[in-house]
Design a protein around this motif. Structure first.
Motif, PDB file in Angstrom:
ATOM      1  N   PHE A 133     -13.070  -4.584   2.639  1.00 27.56           N
ATOM      2  CA  PHE A 133     -11.675  -4.479   3.065  1.00 27.56           C
ATOM      3  C   PHE A 133     -10.759  -4.251   1.866  1.00 27.56           C
ATOM      4  O   PHE A 133      -9.811  -3.456   1.934  1.00 27.56           O
ATOM      5  N   MET A 134     -11.030  -4.931   0.760  1.00 25.27           N
ATOM      6  CA  MET A 134     -10.201  -4.764  -0.428  1.00 25.27           C
ATOM      7  C   MET A 134     -10.387  -3.383  -1.054  1.00 25.27           C
ATOM      8  O   MET A 134      -9.432  -2.786  -1.549  1.00 25.27           O
ATOM      9  N   ARG A 135     -11.627  -2.875  -1.029  1.00 20.63           N
ATOM     10  CA  ARG A 135     -11.857  -1.524  -1.566  1.00 20.63           C
ATOM     11  C   ARG A 135     -11.137  -0.465  -0.743  1.00 20.63           C
ATOM     12  O   ARG A 135     -10.595   0.500  -1.293  1.00 20.63           O
ATOM     13  N   ASN A 136     -11.127  -0.650   0.560  1.00 20.60           N
ATOM     14  CA  ASN A 136     -10.500   0.330   1.444  1.00 20.60           C
ATOM     15  C   ASN A 136      -8.982   0.181   1.518  1.00 20.60           C
ATOM     16  O   ASN A 136      -8.296   1.082   2.017  1.00 20.60           O
ATOM     17  N   ASN A 137      -8.471  -0.962   1.039  1.00 21.66           N
ATOM     18  CA  ASN A 137      -7.029  -1.215   1.101  1.00 21.66           C
ATOM     19  C   ASN A 137      -6.546  -1.713  -0.260  1.00 21.66           C
ATOM     20  O   ASN A 137      -6.429  -2.934  -0.473  1.00 21.66           O
ATOM     21  N   PRO A 138      -6.289  -0.799  -1.199  1.00 16.69           N
ATOM     22  CA  PRO A 138      -5.877  -1.209  -2.556  1.00 16.69           C
ATOM     23  C   PRO A 138      -4.624  -2.083  -2.558  1.00 16.69           C
ATOM     24  O   PRO A 138      -4.462  -2.922  -3.452  1.00 16.69           O
ATOM     25  N   ALA A 139      -3.746  -1.929  -1.569  1.00 17.58           N
ATOM     26  CA  ALA A 139      -2.522  -2.731  -1.533  1.00 17.58           C
ATOM     27  C   ALA A 139      -2.849  -4.215  -1.373  1.00 17.58           C
ATOM     28  O   ALA A 139      -2.272  -5.073  -2.053  1.00 17.58           O
ATOM     29  N   ILE A 140      -3.784  -4.531  -0.496  1.00 19.35           N
ATOM     30  CA  ILE A 140      -4.157  -5.927  -0.285  1.00 19.35           C
ATOM     31  C   ILE A 140      -4.921  -6.456  -1.494  1.00 19.35           C
ATOM     32  O   ILE A 140      -4.820  -7.626  -1.860  1.00 19.35           O
ATOM     33  N   SER A 141      -5.674  -5.573  -2.150  1.00 18.39           N
ATOM     34  CA  SER A 141      -6.403  -5.968  -3.347  1.00 18.39           C
ATOM     35  C   SER A 141      -5.447  -6.409  -4.449  1.00 18.39           C
ATOM     36  O   SER A 141      -5.673  -7.404  -5.134  1.00 18.39           O
ATOM     37  N   THR A 142      -4.348  -5.676  -4.604  1.00 16.34           N
ATOM     38  CA  THR A 142      -3.348  -6.033  -5.603  1.00 16.34           C
ATOM     39  C   THR A 142      -2.717  -7.382  -5.292  1.00 16.34           C
ATOM     40  O   THR A 142      -2.524  -8.223  -6.175  1.00 16.34           O
ATOM     41  N   ARG A 143      -2.424  -7.623  -4.025  1.00 14.00           N
ATOM     42  CA  ARG A 143      -1.790  -8.884  -3.629  1.00 14.00           C
ATOM     43  C   ARG A 143      -2.728 -10.070  -3.837  1.00 14.00           C
ATOM     44  O   ARG A 143      -2.300 -11.136  -4.274  1.00 14.00           O
ATOM     45  N   VAL A 144      -3.997  -9.877  -3.523  1.00 13.01           N
ATOM     46  CA  VAL A 144      -4.974 -10.946  -3.727  1.00 13.01           C
ATOM     47  C   VAL A 144      -5.092 -11.275  -5.211  1.00 13.01           C
ATOM     48  O   VAL A 144      -5.141 -12.456  -5.599  1.00 13.01           O
ATOM     49  N   PHE A 183      -6.631  -8.942   7.200  1.00 17.56           N
ATOM     50  CA  PHE A 183      -7.452  -9.681   6.242  1.00 17.56           C
ATOM     51  C   PHE A 183      -7.759 -11.058   6.834  1.00 17.56           C
ATOM     52  O   PHE A 183      -6.863 -11.901   6.968  1.00 17.56           O
ATOM     53  N   ASP A 184      -9.015 -11.293   7.224  1.00 19.03           N
ATOM     54  CA  ASP A 184      -9.372 -12.544   7.875  1.00 19.03           C
ATOM     55  C   ASP A 184     -10.546 -13.263   7.203  1.00 19.03           C
ATOM     56  O   ASP A 184     -11.051 -14.249   7.727  1.00 19.03           O
ATOM     57  N   THR A 185     -10.965 -12.778   6.040  1.00 19.31           N
ATOM     58  CA  THR A 185     -12.098 -13.400   5.334  1.00 19.31           C
ATOM     59  C   THR A 185     -11.556 -14.504   4.417  1.00 19.31           C
ATOM     60  O   THR A 185     -11.435 -14.330   3.203  1.00 19.31           O
ATOM     61  N   VAL A 186     -11.244 -15.642   5.038  1.00 18.74           N
ATOM     62  CA  VAL A 186     -10.570 -16.724   4.325  1.00 18.74           C
ATOM     63  C   VAL A 186     -11.493 -17.397   3.316  1.00 18.74           C
ATOM     64  O   VAL A 186     -11.073 -17.768   2.218  1.00 18.74           O
ATOM     65  N   TRP A 187     -12.780 -17.569   3.663  1.00 21.92           N
ATOM     66  CA  TRP A 187     -13.717 -18.180   2.709  1.00 21.92           C
ATOM     67  C   TRP A 187     -13.893 -17.303   1.475  1.00 21.92           C
ATOM     68  O   TRP A 187     -14.029 -17.800   0.355  1.00 21.92           O
ATOM     69  N   PHE A 188     -13.903 -15.996   1.686  1.00 18.83           N
ATOM     70  CA  PHE A 188     -13.984 -15.040   0.577  1.00 18.83           C
ATOM     71  C   PHE A 188     -12.807 -15.253  -0.380  1.00 18.83           C
ATOM     72  O   PHE A 188     -12.969 -15.291  -1.607  1.00 18.83           O
ATOM     73  N   LEU A 189     -11.617 -15.427   0.192  1.00 19.77           N
ATOM     74  CA  LEU A 189     -10.428 -15.652  -0.625  1.00 19.77           C
ATOM     75  C   LEU A 189     -10.526 -16.977  -1.379  1.00 19.77           C
ATOM     76  O   LEU A 189     -10.187 -17.058  -2.569  1.00 19.77           O
ATOM     77  N   GLN A 190     -11.017 -18.022  -0.712  1.00 21.17           N
ATOM     78  CA  GLN A 190     -11.153 -19.327  -1.364  1.00 21.17           C
ATOM     79  C   GLN A 190     -12.158 -19.285  -2.508  1.00 21.17           C
ATOM     80  O   GLN A 190     -11.985 -19.951  -3.535  1.00 21.17           O
ATOM     81  N   LEU A 191     -13.222 -18.504  -2.327  1.00 15.94           N
ATOM     82  CA  LEU A 191     -14.235 -18.381  -3.368  1.00 15.94           C
ATOM     83  C   LEU A 191     -13.650 -17.789  -4.637  1.00 15.94           C
ATOM     84  O   LEU A 191     -13.841 -18.322  -5.744  1.00 15.94           O
ATOM     85  N   PHE A 192     -12.912 -16.712  -4.507  1.00  9.59           N
ATOM     86  CA  PHE A 192     -12.387 -16.063  -5.698  1.00  9.59           C
ATOM     87  C   PHE A 192     -11.213 -16.819  -6.295  1.00  9.59           C
ATOM     88  O   PHE A 192     -10.996 -16.767  -7.510  1.00  9.59           O
ATOM     89  N   GLU A 193     -10.464 -17.541  -5.480  1.00 14.85           N
ATOM     90  CA  GLU A 193      -9.460 -18.444  -6.034  1.00 14.85           C
ATOM     91  C   GLU A 193     -10.136 -19.533  -6.861  1.00 14.85           C
ATOM     92  O   GLU A 193      -9.687 -19.884  -7.952  1.00 14.85           O
ATOM     93  N   GLY A 194     -11.227 -20.081  -6.319  1.00 12.45           N
ATOM     94  CA  GLY A 194     -11.959 -21.122  -7.023  1.00 12.45           C
ATOM     95  C   GLY A 194     -12.526 -20.630  -8.343  1.00 12.45           C
ATOM     96  O   GLY A 194     -12.459 -21.329  -9.363  1.00 12.45           O
TER      97      GLY A 194
END
Length: 352
Positions: free
Chosen positions: A271-282, A85-96
């Protein structure tokens, strides 16, 4: 949306709502208690501040211990195909977006009470965004979580400098000693833990991103201190949710632009759709982070950014103590116990 762990996530989703109710009802309940007490005004004021400190500290500890665990797992995750998981801006957007929604709920519940400088809010929001991005990016490019946490142990230094240079705050000798105990003690605990773990690694890019994150933390601390000073000068009442909403608005807009330009929205979603485990953690990280932000702005509103940073820095101590209580063969060295004692003295000095 995650497809695993849904029942537990439904329970966690109420966590930010509990945080909102707690920081809204706590001042009112304290006022009722003060009215019924027979203490003199100064004793009541000190008791009230101690209770406010405990509410903010416990909320930050509980929220960000969970947030830190999820963040570590997110960047340590490897998909079945070897992807990271390397889409850091994507993560910041949804945290925001999550933080913005919770802040808006807080405004509706608590009321909007202050008109803050939009320029200062924009600077604080962008600075906070860049700080979160740089820290997450340091993990994404290979810096170990233990080393990143060790670097963050010194966060109080840039925040105090920022508050001094940008916010005009002055510090007494007692405050400097308390800060030194907290920084030194937390660093010793983190170093002791990191030394006992295998796999701690350092990268030049990771260290550069970590230093940039600390620089942003200092700038944001000074700007938030400036906002508080301006509000008091104009006689306005401080509202934690007004500052949280204004800051998160600019932070979210700032994250949206690079997310679209770098095409991270589609890559992160895939990436989150293909990896439900990472989706849960996010999702868990977003929920815990939003609750934590409520308590952070509650603490900043009632105290200042330096006190808030002291609490977030010593979160590591609460995490270590929790690990010791849970067991699992974990232990703390003499160096770690020394650091724990020093930092505990520093944080107790903030209360008393």
């Amino acid at each position: 949306l995650p497809t695993q762990g849904t029942p537990r996530l439904r329970g966690l989703a109420g966590f930010p709502c509990v945080a909102l109710l707690l920081v809204t009802l706590a001042p009112a309940s304290m006022a009722v208690g003060e009215a019924a007490a027979s203490q003199d005004p100064e004793q009541r004021r000190q008791k009230r501040r101690r209770l406010e400190f405990v509410v903010g500290a416990l909320g930050i500890y509980v929220s960000f211990i969970q947030y830190g665990r999820m963040q570590e797992q997110i960047f340590a995750y490897t998909s079945p195909t070897g992807g990271k998981f390397d889409t850091v801006w994507f993560l910041q957007l949804f945290e925001g977006l999550s933080n913005l929604m919770v802040a808006r709920m807080g405004q509706r519940l608590h009321g909007s009470k202050s008109a803050m400088s939009q320029a200062h809010l924009a600077l604080a929001g962008v600075g906070q965004l860049l700080g979160r991005y740089c820290f997450a990016k340091s993990l994404a490019v290979g810096l170990s979580f233990s080393l990143a946490t060790l670097g963050k142990s010194a966060k109080m230094v840039p925040v105090m400098l920022g508050s001094l240079l940008l916010g005009g705050q002055r510090f007494s000798s007692r405050q400097v000693v308390r800060s030194a105990l907290i920084i030194g003690g937390t660093s010793l605990v983190t170093y002791s833990e990191g030394r006992s773990k295998a796999g701690g690694r350092s990268t030049a890019k990771g260290i550069m991103y970590l230093l940039a994150a600390l620089l942003c933390d200092g700038a944001v601390g000074g700007i938030e201190r400036r906002i508080k000073r301006d509000l008091r000068a104009s006689g306005q009442e401080e509202s934690p949710f007004d500052m949280m909403y204004g800051t998160m608005w600019y932070s979210t807009v700032g994250a949206l632009i690079p997310t679209i330009l770098l095409q991270e929205l589609s890559r992160g979603s895939l990436f989150m759709r293909n990896n439900p485990a990472i989706s849960t953690r996010v999702t868990k990280a977003m929920i815990a982070g939003s609750a934590g932000q409520v308590f952070i702005y509650f603490t900043i509103s009632h105290f200042d950014t330096v006190v808030c940073t002291a609490i977030t820095t010593t979160r590591k101590l609460a995490s270590v103590l929790l690990s010791l209580v849970e067991g699992g063969g974990q232990s703390l060295s003499k160096l770690g116990w020394t650091g724990l004692f020093c930092a505990s003295c520093g944080i107790l000095g903030e209360i008393f």
